[in-house]
Motif scaffolding. Structure first.
Motif, mmCIF file in Angstrom:
data_model
loop_
_atom_site.group_PDB
_atom_site.id
_atom_site.type_symbol
_atom_site.label_atom_id
_atom_site.label_comp_id
_atom_site.label_asym_id
_atom_site.label_seq_id
_atom_site.Cartn_x
_atom_site.Cartn_y
_atom_site.Cartn_z
ATOM 1 N N GLU A 206 0.813 -1.214 0.000
ATOM 2 C CA GLU A 206 0.000 0.000 0.000
ATOM 3 C C GLU A 206 0.852 1.273 0.000
ATOM 4 O OE1 GLU A 206 -0.328 -2.571 1.868
ATOM 5 O OE2 GLU A 206 -2.373 -3.350 1.629
ATOM 6 N N LYS A 207 1.950 1.288 0.759
ATOM 7 C CA LYS A 207 2.715 2.517 0.951
ATOM 8 C C LYS A 207 3.812 2.728 -0.092
ATOM 9 C CE LYS A 207 1.944 4.889 3.695
ATOM 10 N NZ LYS A 207 0.934 5.969 3.776
ATOM 11 N N LYS A 210 1.996 0.266 -4.652
ATOM 12 C CA LYS A 210 0.802 0.767 -5.335
ATOM 13 C C LYS A 210 0.941 2.212 -5.808
ATOM 14 C CE LYS A 210 -2.613 -2.425 -3.407
ATOM 15 N NZ LYS A 210 -3.831 -2.593 -2.565
ATOM 16 N N PRO A 211 1.630 3.092 -5.073
ATOM 17 C CA PRO A 211 1.838 4.461 -5.558
ATOM 18 C C PRO A 211 2.848 4.556 -6.701
ATOM 19 C CG PRO A 211 1.898 4.396 -3.149
ATOM 20 C CD PRO A 211 1.958 2.985 -3.628
ATOM 21 N N GLY A 212 3.434 3.422 -7.106
ATOM 22 C CA GLY A 212 4.375 3.446 -8.221
ATOM 23 C C GLY A 212 5.822 3.226 -7.828
ATOM 24 N N ILE A 231 10.812 5.178 -3.701
ATOM 25 C CA ILE A 231 9.480 5.718 -3.430
ATOM 26 C C ILE A 231 9.277 6.958 -4.295
ATOM 27 C CG2 ILE A 231 7.968 6.687 -1.659
ATOM 28 C CD1 ILE A 231 9.573 5.088 0.410
ATOM 29 N N TYR A 238 12.669 9.986 -7.406
ATOM 30 C CA TYR A 238 12.403 8.889 -6.483
ATOM 31 C C TYR A 238 13.255 9.077 -5.232
ATOM 32 C CZ TYR A 238 9.729 6.214 -9.891
ATOM 33 O OH TYR A 238 8.761 5.804 -10.776
#
Length: 315
Positions: A206-207, A210-212, A231, A238
């Motif tokens: 989730e953290k 999913k955000p890429g 991230i 990133y």
């Protein structure tokens, strides 16, 4: 019949040189006896140096000869007991002594010069019989070891061999526990696990994903031993985060391999740069980031209390 040295070849070079040294010492003892000399072969470097220049110190002799101070000091004591060397203490400084040959020592010089003349001629002919110039080879070999020690060379080979057993793979749910445990371990060793840590480490799908984002795992001999994450940031870059390597495999450049893989992944994703946050207390990590090309910057406020340095690298 082939000896173990023939079987091992260059691996046993040190032992073979030592064996040759022992043989030459025995040969030299016979040579000294041939000339009726009372000199011991191991005394020769010190004796010859004092032949050239009287009044040298033990430290100066050690530097001149290229041996340790302790070994030269031992030889000087033996020569002194045999009446070949006299030690003159310097007024006001008992630690500084100058060494000179005694009359008995100087009396050995004429015969020694004859011995050296014959030795040089014999060695010249022996060298002419040889296919290789051993003296030049030894000089070159010693020079190369001065540039980089054998220990460092072996360590580099070890790192390369062990590095070939490292595989960087994509994160899958099967690695969730390893990803979590590797990071919790280093954070708890130096700091306190914070709320932001728990969100990312307990729920990486989730953290991060999913955000890429991306998560990479380092496997050593098939076992997960390291990890890092990319991230996504609002500016298209990133953040390199959640990098951890098990202390059981540190020293194998696994962190560097992970970092390089992460930078290449960010480059493939079209990111203009990669950002990270750390703490200057983590000296090995900071050194690694510098090696990867990161430089200190002033970034946005950090969600982590432990963060006191921000770094970035252009891609």
């Amino acid at each position: 019949m082939p000896t173990i040295y023939d079987e091992l070849g260059r691996i046993a070079l040190g032992s073979r040189i030592r064996r040759l040294g022992d043989r030459m010492t025995d040969e030299n003892s016979a040579v000294y006896a041939l000339y009726g000399s009372t000199l011991e072969p191991r005394w020769f470097p010190v004796f010859y140096a004092l032949m050239q220049q009287d009044g040298q110190t033990t430290t100066g002799l050690a530097e001149r000869i290229g041996q340790t101070h302790a070994s030269v000091s031992q030889v000087v004591k033996e020569m002194q007991r045999n009446g070949l060397v006299t030690v003159i203490k310097q007024p006001g400084d008992a630690r500084c002594s100058h060494l000179s040959l005694t009359d008995a020592g100087r009396a050995l010089i004429p015969a020694l010069n004859e011995q050296l003349t014959d030795l040089d001629a014999a060695m010249q002919k022996l060298q002419a019989e040889s296919q290789y110039n051993l003296l030049e080879a030894l000089t070159e070999f010693e020079f190369l070891l001065d540039q980089r020690s054998l220990r460092d060379r072996i360590q580099a080979e070890r790192k390369q061999r062990e590095g070939e057993q490292v595989e960087i793979v994509e994160y899958t749910p099967a690695y969730h526990d390893a990803f979590r445990q590797l990071n919790y371990a280093w954070i708890e060793q130096y700091f306190t696990v914070e709320a932001e840590d728990r969100k990312a480490l307990d729920f990486p799908d989730e953290k991060i994903l999913k955000p890429g984002g991306q998560i990479l795992m380092a496997l050593y001999q098939g076992e997960p031993v390291g990890t890092c994450a990319l991230i996504p940031m609002p500016n298209g870059e990133y953040e390199l985060a959640k990098m951890a390597v098990s202390p059981t495999v540190q020293g194998r450049s696994i962190g560097y391999r992970l970092g390089m893989a992460a930078l290449q992944r960010a480059r493939d994703l079209g990111a203009p740069g990669v950002y990270l946050e750390s703490n200057t207390k983590l000296t090995p990590a900071i050194n690694l980031y510098h090696k990867l090309g990161f430089k200190k910057v002033v970034g946005p406020p950090s969600p982590y209390e432990r963060s006191n340095i921000q770094m970035r690298v252009d891609l």
